[in-house]
Motif scaffolding. Sequence first.
Motif, PDB file in Angstrom:
ATOM      1  N   ARG A  78       0.913  -1.117  -0.014  1.00 38.14           N
ATOM      2  CA  ARG A  78       0.215  -0.075   0.074  1.00 38.14           C
ATOM      3  C   ARG A  78       1.032   1.207   0.138  1.00 38.14           C
ATOM      4  O   ARG A  78       0.342   2.474  -0.444  1.00 38.14           O
ATOM      5  CB  ARG A  78      -1.094   0.036   1.250  1.00 38.14           C
ATOM      6  CG  ARG A  78      -2.294  -0.880   1.027  1.00 38.14           C
ATOM      7  CD  ARG A  78      -2.830  -1.082   2.428  1.00 38.14           C
ATOM      8  NE  ARG A  78      -4.136  -1.664   2.244  1.00 38.14           N
ATOM      9  CZ  ARG A  78      -4.789  -2.385   3.140  1.00 38.14           C
ATOM     10  NH1 ARG A  78      -4.217  -2.049   4.548  1.00 38.14           N
ATOM     11  NH2 ARG A  78      -5.819  -3.073   2.996  1.00 38.14           N
ATOM     12  N   SER A  79       2.132   1.205   0.553  1.00 34.50           N
ATOM     13  CA  SER A  79       3.057   2.405   0.436  1.00 34.50           C
ATOM     14  C   SER A  79       3.348   2.950  -0.874  1.00 34.50           C
ATOM     15  O   SER A  79       3.663   3.871  -1.051  1.00 34.50           O
ATOM     16  CB  SER A  79       4.353   1.767   1.195  1.00 34.50           C
ATOM     17  OG  SER A  79       5.170   1.088   0.739  1.00 34.50           O
ATOM     18  N   ARG A  80       3.198   1.703  -1.850  1.00 35.09           N
ATOM     19  CA  ARG A  80       3.663   2.289  -3.332  1.00 35.09           C
ATOM     20  C   ARG A  80       2.110   2.243  -3.975  1.00 35.09           C
ATOM     21  O   ARG A  80       2.114   2.559  -5.213  1.00 35.09           O
ATOM     22  CB  ARG A  80       4.331   0.988  -3.941  1.00 35.09           C
ATOM     23  CG  ARG A  80       5.588   0.444  -3.302  1.00 35.09           C
ATOM     24  CD  ARG A  80       6.406   0.026  -4.067  1.00 35.09           C
ATOM     25  NE  ARG A  80       6.082  -1.486  -4.535  1.00 35.09           N
ATOM     26  CZ  ARG A  80       6.343  -2.524  -4.117  1.00 35.09           C
ATOM     27  NH1 ARG A  80       6.795  -2.738  -2.824  1.00 35.09           N
ATOM     28  NH2 ARG A  80       5.678  -3.861  -4.384  1.00 35.09           N
ATOM     29  N   MET A  81       1.149   2.433  -3.299  1.00 33.39           N
ATOM     30  CA  MET A  81      -0.155   2.609  -3.982  1.00 33.39           C
ATOM     31  C   MET A  81      -0.941   3.805  -3.315  1.00 33.39           C
ATOM     32  O   MET A  81      -1.574   3.457  -2.408  1.00 33.39           O
ATOM     33  CB  MET A  81      -1.276   1.279  -3.991  1.00 33.39           C
ATOM     34  CG  MET A  81      -2.439   1.527  -4.891  1.00 33.39           C
ATOM     35  SD  MET A  81      -3.372   0.035  -4.570  1.00 33.39           S
ATOM     36  CE  MET A  81      -2.399  -1.497  -5.111  1.00 33.39           C
ATOM     37  N   GLN A 104       5.701   9.750   5.243  1.00 33.33           N
ATOM     38  CA  GLN A 104       7.129   9.398   4.872  1.00 33.33           C
ATOM     39  C   GLN A 104       8.164   8.949   6.096  1.00 33.33           C
ATOM     40  O   GLN A 104       8.893   8.070   5.683  1.00 33.33           O
ATOM     41  CB  GLN A 104       7.787  10.665   4.121  1.00 33.33           C
ATOM     42  CG  GLN A 104       6.888  11.314   3.202  1.00 33.33           C
ATOM     43  CD  GLN A 104       7.650  12.687   2.562  1.00 33.33           C
ATOM     44  OE1 GLN A 104       8.843  12.658   2.125  1.00 33.33           O
ATOM     45  NE2 GLN A 104       7.015  13.822   3.045  1.00 33.33           N
ATOM     46  N   VAL A 105       7.928   9.429   7.162  1.00 38.39           N
ATOM     47  CA  VAL A 105       8.783   9.068   8.249  1.00 38.39           C
ATOM     48  C   VAL A 105       8.455   7.704   8.657  1.00 38.39           C
ATOM     49  O   VAL A 105       9.310   6.840   8.931  1.00 38.39           O
ATOM     50  CB  VAL A 105       9.053  10.242   9.474  1.00 38.39           C
ATOM     51  CG1 VAL A 105       9.726   9.601  10.759  1.00 38.39           C
ATOM     52  CG2 VAL A 105       9.557  11.425   9.015  1.00 38.39           C
ATOM     53  N   ASN A 106       7.278   7.627   9.055  1.00 34.66           N
ATOM     54  CA  ASN A 106       6.800   6.247   9.624  1.00 34.66           C
ATOM     55  C   ASN A 106       6.907   5.154   8.455  1.00 34.66           C
ATOM     56  O   ASN A 106       7.287   4.183   8.953  1.00 34.66           O
ATOM     57  CB  ASN A 106       5.225   6.330  10.066  1.00 34.66           C
ATOM     58  CG  ASN A 106       5.245   7.142  11.383  1.00 34.66           C
ATOM     59  OD1 ASN A 106       6.395   7.523  11.996  1.00 34.66           O
ATOM     60  ND2 ASN A 106       3.956   7.539  11.728  1.00 34.66           N
ATOM     61  N   VAL A 107       6.567   5.311   7.406  1.00 34.75           N
ATOM     62  CA  VAL A 107       6.312   3.926   6.438  1.00 34.75           C
ATOM     63  C   VAL A 107       7.669   4.058   5.665  1.00 34.75           C
ATOM     64  O   VAL A 107       8.108   2.734   5.478  1.00 34.75           O
ATOM     65  CB  VAL A 107       5.251   4.434   5.657  1.00 34.75           C
ATOM     66  CG1 VAL A 107       5.021   3.297   4.568  1.00 34.75           C
ATOM     67  CG2 VAL A 107       3.816   4.290   6.104  1.00 34.75           C
ATOM     68  N   LEU A 108       8.059   5.152   5.019  1.00 34.76           N
ATOM     69  CA  LEU A 108       9.420   4.985   4.384  1.00 34.76           C
ATOM     70  C   LEU A 108      10.555   5.113   4.866  1.00 34.76           C
ATOM     71  O   LEU A 108      11.748   4.880   4.584  1.00 34.76           O
ATOM     72  CB  LEU A 108       9.243   6.283   3.080  1.00 34.76           C
ATOM     73  CG  LEU A 108       8.180   6.117   2.045  1.00 34.76           C
ATOM     74  CD1 LEU A 108       8.238   7.264   1.084  1.00 34.76           C
ATOM     75  CD2 LEU A 108       8.221   4.662   1.378  1.00 34.76           C
ATOM     76  N   LYS A 158       3.658   4.132  -7.014  1.00 35.18           N
ATOM     77  CA  LYS A 158       3.760   3.620  -8.435  1.00 35.18           C
ATOM     78  C   LYS A 158       2.549   3.592  -9.169  1.00 35.18           C
ATOM     79  O   LYS A 158       2.155   3.946 -10.308  1.00 35.18           O
ATOM     80  CB  LYS A 158       4.319   2.172  -8.481  1.00 35.18           C
ATOM     81  CG  LYS A 158       5.803   2.017  -8.066  1.00 35.18           C
ATOM     82  CD  LYS A 158       6.145   0.356  -8.791  1.00 35.18           C
ATOM     83  CE  LYS A 158       7.909   0.347  -8.622  1.00 35.18           C
ATOM     84  NZ  LYS A 158       8.172  -0.773  -9.229  1.00 35.18           N
ATOM     85  N   LEU A 159       1.427   3.908  -8.193  1.00 39.04           N
ATOM     86  CA  LEU A 159      -0.093   4.036  -8.714  1.00 39.04           C
ATOM     87  C   LEU A 159      -0.562   4.739  -7.612  1.00 39.04           C
ATOM     88  O   LEU A 159      -0.354   4.888  -6.460  1.00 39.04           O
ATOM     89  CB  LEU A 159      -0.554   2.698  -8.788  1.00 39.04           C
ATOM     90  CG  LEU A 159      -2.141   2.356  -8.884  1.00 39.04           C
ATOM     91  CD1 LEU A 159      -2.541   3.005 -10.393  1.00 39.04           C
ATOM     92  CD2 LEU A 159      -2.603   1.091  -8.686  1.00 39.04           C
TER      93      LEU A 159
END
Length: 243
Positions: A78-81, A104-108, A158-159
């Motif tokens: 989901r981080s890429r969607m 951004q901090v928590n997921v990436l 990506k999406l």
Amino acid sequence: MALLEVKDLTKSYGDVEVLRGIDFTVEPGQVVAVIGPSGGGKSTFLRCLNLLETPTSGSVRFDGEELTGSGVDLDRLRSRMGMVFQHFNLFPNMTALRNVVLPQVNVLKRSKSEAEAKARDLLERVGMLERAEAYPNRLSGGQKQRVAIVRAAAMDPKLMLFDEPTSALDPEVVQDVLDIMSELAEDGMTMVVVTHEMGFARKVADRVVFVDGGRIVADLPPDEFFADGNTHPRIRTFLDKVL
């Protein structure tokens, strides 16, 4: 290879079948407008793509991985969607800037300084940098939606999925949000957009997907879908009402 591939997707709530065997693919860089009458299953379909709604049966494959398989790391996929909702879904106790920085901090796992630089750059692009320290209750609907789009885009997805992103906005700010989405499309972002904005579907989308009764009735290039020569009776009835 398709970025997103859906096979025989169904969704039921009790005895009510909302989606009925949908097959659907999206290639990288495509913009797909999903349109159709209210209650036809458009938003349910969109929410099944990232499993905010769990399909009753069928499969969803994204970026080479099966979302509906067992043991899948949904949070990572989901981080890429990215997802942009009708009602913004901003954290009310955080400033606009913080709403963009925190995921951004928590997921990436970006550093706070890197995430803040990314957030400020994107907020500036959509004309919201001067409102970076404002809380959502001090922002208009159009401003909130711009922040929501920035929050999703900051994750470098990506999406991106858009669920009727302009339907809760005052008419005079709808075009501002559509312009931002058009810029994303021009930058090459892959997008699936559930929308009632026929102008956007006609001018920006690569494909128009018409959903009615839980099925994809048509999947056509915009010039074919909106052509006067399109004599499909259900589509013609719909277009005659909305155009």
